[in-house]
Every structure is written in C-alpha cells, then in structure tokens.
Design an enzyme around this catalytic site. Structure first.
Site, PDB file in Angstrom:
ATOM      1  N   PHE A  21      73.360  85.802 -62.565  1.00 18.35           N
ATOM      2  CA  PHE A  21      73.555  84.360 -62.718  1.00 18.35           C
ATOM      3  C   PHE A  21      72.716  83.889 -63.907  1.00 18.35           C
ATOM      4  O   PHE A  21      71.558  84.263 -64.051  1.00 18.35           O
ATOM      5  CB  PHE A  21      73.094  83.660 -61.430  1.00 18.35           C
ATOM      6  CG  PHE A  21      73.807  82.372 -61.138  1.00 18.35           C
ATOM      7  CD1 PHE A  21      74.842  82.315 -60.220  1.00 18.35           C
ATOM      8  CD2 PHE A  21      73.427  81.199 -61.771  1.00 18.35           C
ATOM      9  CE1 PHE A  21      75.490  81.124 -59.940  1.00 18.35           C
ATOM     10  CE2 PHE A  21      74.062  80.001 -61.491  1.00 18.35           C
ATOM     11  CZ  PHE A  21      75.102  79.958 -60.577  1.00 18.35           C
ATOM     12  N   ALA A  79      67.009  83.545 -63.238  1.00 20.57           N
ATOM     13  CA  ALA A  79      66.923  82.220 -63.848  1.00 20.57           C
ATOM     14  C   ALA A  79      67.603  81.233 -62.920  1.00 20.57           C
ATOM     15  O   ALA A  79      68.819  81.298 -62.717  1.00 20.57           O
ATOM     16  CB  ALA A  79      67.597  82.214 -65.218  1.00 20.57           C
ATOM     17  N   VAL A  80      66.804  80.381 -62.308  1.00 15.73           N
ATOM     18  CA  VAL A  80      67.348  79.355 -61.422  1.00 15.73           C
ATOM     19  C   VAL A  80      67.219  78.016 -62.154  1.00 15.73           C
ATOM     20  O   VAL A  80      66.111  77.563 -62.445  1.00 15.73           O
ATOM     21  CB  VAL A  80      66.607  79.331 -60.064  1.00 15.73           C
ATOM     22  CG1 VAL A  80      67.349  78.417 -59.100  1.00 15.73           C
ATOM     23  CG2 VAL A  80      66.498  80.731 -59.479  1.00 15.73           C
ATOM     24  N   THR A  85      73.437  69.731 -57.606  1.00 17.34           N
ATOM     25  CA  THR A  85      73.282  69.798 -56.146  1.00 17.34           C
ATOM     26  C   THR A  85      71.901  70.350 -55.805  1.00 17.34           C
ATOM     27  O   THR A  85      71.160  70.790 -56.695  1.00 17.34           O
ATOM     28  CB  THR A  85      74.330  70.746 -55.530  1.00 17.34           C
ATOM     29  OG1 THR A  85      73.996  72.078 -55.930  1.00 17.34           O
ATOM     30  CG2 THR A  85      75.728  70.419 -55.992  1.00 17.34           C
ATOM     31  N   HIS A  87      71.445  73.056 -54.243  1.00 19.75           N
ATOM     32  CA  HIS A  87      71.562  74.508 -54.135  1.00 19.75           C
ATOM     33  C   HIS A  87      70.366  75.174 -54.832  1.00 19.75           C
ATOM     34  O   HIS A  87      69.780  76.123 -54.335  1.00 19.75           O
ATOM     35  CB  HIS A  87      72.870  74.935 -54.819  1.00 19.75           C
ATOM     36  CG  HIS A  87      73.321  76.319 -54.466  1.00 19.75           C
ATOM     37  ND1 HIS A  87      73.681  76.675 -53.195  1.00 19.75           N
ATOM     38  CD2 HIS A  87      73.492  77.417 -55.216  1.00 19.75           C
ATOM     39  CE1 HIS A  87      74.035  77.949 -53.185  1.00 19.75           C
ATOM     40  NE2 HIS A  87      73.924  78.417 -54.403  1.00 19.75           N
ATOM     41  N   PHE A 112      57.048  88.328 -59.740  1.00 21.44           N
ATOM     42  CA  PHE A 112      57.931  87.151 -59.762  1.00 21.44           C
ATOM     43  C   PHE A 112      58.217  86.748 -61.214  1.00 21.44           C
ATOM     44  O   PHE A 112      57.465  86.004 -61.833  1.00 21.44           O
ATOM     45  CB  PHE A 112      57.249  86.003 -59.010  1.00 21.44           C
ATOM     46  CG  PHE A 112      58.123  84.803 -58.802  1.00 21.44           C
ATOM     47  CD1 PHE A 112      59.219  84.861 -57.953  1.00 21.44           C
ATOM     48  CD2 PHE A 112      57.857  83.608 -59.447  1.00 21.44           C
ATOM     49  CE1 PHE A 112      60.021  83.747 -57.741  1.00 21.44           C
ATOM     50  CE2 PHE A 112      58.657  82.484 -59.252  1.00 21.44           C
ATOM     51  CZ  PHE A 112      59.738  82.559 -58.398  1.00 21.44           C
TER      52      PHE A 112
HETATM   53  N1  INI Z   1      71.539  82.016 -58.699  1.00 16.70           N
HETATM   54  C1  INI Z   1      70.675  82.100 -59.716  1.00 16.70           C
HETATM   55  O1  INI Z   1      70.143  83.198 -59.995  1.00 16.70           O
HETATM   56  N2  INI Z   1      70.362  81.010 -60.460  1.00 16.70           N
HETATM   57  C2  INI Z   1      70.907  79.782 -60.190  1.00 16.70           C
HETATM   58  O2  INI Z   1      70.596  78.800 -60.924  1.00 16.70           O
HETATM   59  C3  INI Z   1      71.812  79.652 -59.110  1.00 16.70           C
HETATM   60  N3  INI Z   1      72.386  78.365 -58.787  1.00 16.70           N
HETATM   61  O3  INI Z   1      71.933  77.338 -59.337  1.00 16.70           O
HETATM   62  O4  INI Z   1      73.287  78.266 -57.989  1.00 16.70           O
HETATM   63  C4  INI Z   1      72.123  80.819 -58.365  1.00 16.70           C
HETATM   64  N4  INI Z   1      72.989  80.776 -57.340  1.00 16.70           N
HETATM   65  C5  INI Z   1      73.593  81.964 -56.775  1.00 16.70           C
HETATM   66  C6  INI Z   1      72.735  82.596 -55.697  1.00 16.70           C
HETATM   67  O5  INI Z   1      71.609  83.246 -56.259  1.00 16.70           O
HETATM   68  C7  INI Z   1      73.538  83.636 -54.915  1.00 16.70           C
HETATM   69  O6  INI Z   1      73.942  84.675 -55.787  1.00 16.70           O
HETATM   70  C8  INI Z   1      74.769  83.051 -54.245  1.00 16.70           C
HETATM   71  O7  INI Z   1      74.432  81.899 -53.489  1.00 16.70           O
HETATM   72  C9  INI Z   1      75.395  84.102 -53.268  1.00 16.70           C
HETATM   73  O8  INI Z   1      74.479  84.444 -52.230  1.00 16.70           O
END
Ligand code: INI
Length: 153
Positions: A21, A79-80, A85, A87, A112
C-alpha cells in the site's frame, strides 16, 4: 559496565517486511534500508524481503518470521497516509501495537519503520526527499539492536 551495539551488519541475518500500500513510498523506504545494510557491511543476499498487502498485515508476518528463530532483526516498512475516513487510525494503531507486541513476545528486535503522515507529500519527504529516509534509519536501528542484544545475552 557499559554495553553498546556496533553498527556493523556483517554476518547479520535480517528480514524486511514491505507493505505494498502506498508503494511509491514503501519502495523508497526499502531502498533506504538496503542502502544502510550494504554500506554497513551486510550481505543483501542474506536479507529476506517479504511483501504484504498493507501495514495492517505486518505484525502477523513479523510474528511468523520471528518464530522461525533465524533472524537477528526484522525491519517493518509501511506508509499509512491519512485519508478521508478513520481507516487510517485503525491501520496505524494496529500496526504499531502489533509490531511492539511481536518484538516483546518473540525476543527479536522488530523495528517500526512505518510512516504515519497526514499527506503523501510528508511521507515522500521521509522516504528519501528532504527529511531523510526512515527506511535507512530503521535498518540502522535493526543493526544496532541485533548487536546490542548479542552483547547483553
Ligand atoms: N495500508 C497501508 O499500508 N497504508 C494505508 O494508508 C492504508 N489505508 O489508509 O487504508 C492501508 N490500508 C490497508 C490495510 O493495511 C490492509 O491491507 C487492508 O485493510 C486489508 O487487511
């Protein structure tokens, strides 16, 4: 007595977990980690790279790798980036909590290297642009922790 680790990666067996992601960011973090390992005497042929869908999947993967008992340290890269939302908050906090608990439960340094930012620009800045490369820093922490744990054990 003072104990401290060295910054030599020579002979270390490392694993790097990379979230797909926001891969433009995470691939740059991976490049930073590889650079740190190579420049500190590590062997990239001895470094295993494991791709996962996103940061949420990192803790389980780290746990399975740690339980193999073969890694001196595990580097987690993700990277989040905040969206519209909440999420983001769940993914970021589960990744942080999970990585910490794997490290404590398995007695392996699990580093981390997951960026949590408000914008993509802030993430890119920390992945090799003007604010350094957190993947490089995460690998340095892994090298130092692997070494200092060997010293105190
Ligand atoms: N995963 C990330 O690594 N970064 C993000 O910014 C992100 N957002 O914002 O949704 C994200 N979502 C996916 C999550 O990690 C899982 O792969 C997904 O929910 C399936 O379990």
């Amino acid at each position: 007595m003072i104990y401290e680790g060295t910054l030599s990666a020579k002979g270390l067996k490392l694993a790097i977990i990379v979230g797909r992601f926001n891969s433009m960011v995470t691939e740059s973090l991976l490049g930073g980690s590889e650079d740190a390992i190579r420049r500190h005497g590590g062997d990239l042929d001895d470094t295993d790279i494991v791709y996962v869908p996103g940061a949420y999947e990192i803790p389980l993967t780290a746990q399975v790798l740690a339980q193999k008992g073969t890694y001196d340290a595990i580097i987690c890269l993700g990277a989040v980036i905040k969206g519209s939302t909440d999420h983001y908050d769940h993914v970021a906090s589960e990744a942080a909590k999970g990585i910490a608990s794997v490290s404590l439960n398995e007695n392996v340094p699990v580093i981390f290297g997951v960026l949590t930012t408000q914008t993509t620009e802030q993430a890119l800045e920390r992945a090799g642009l003007k604010a350094g490369n957190k993947g490089y820093e995460a690998a340095m922490a892994a090298i130092e922790m692997a070494s200092v744990l060997q010293t105190i054990q």
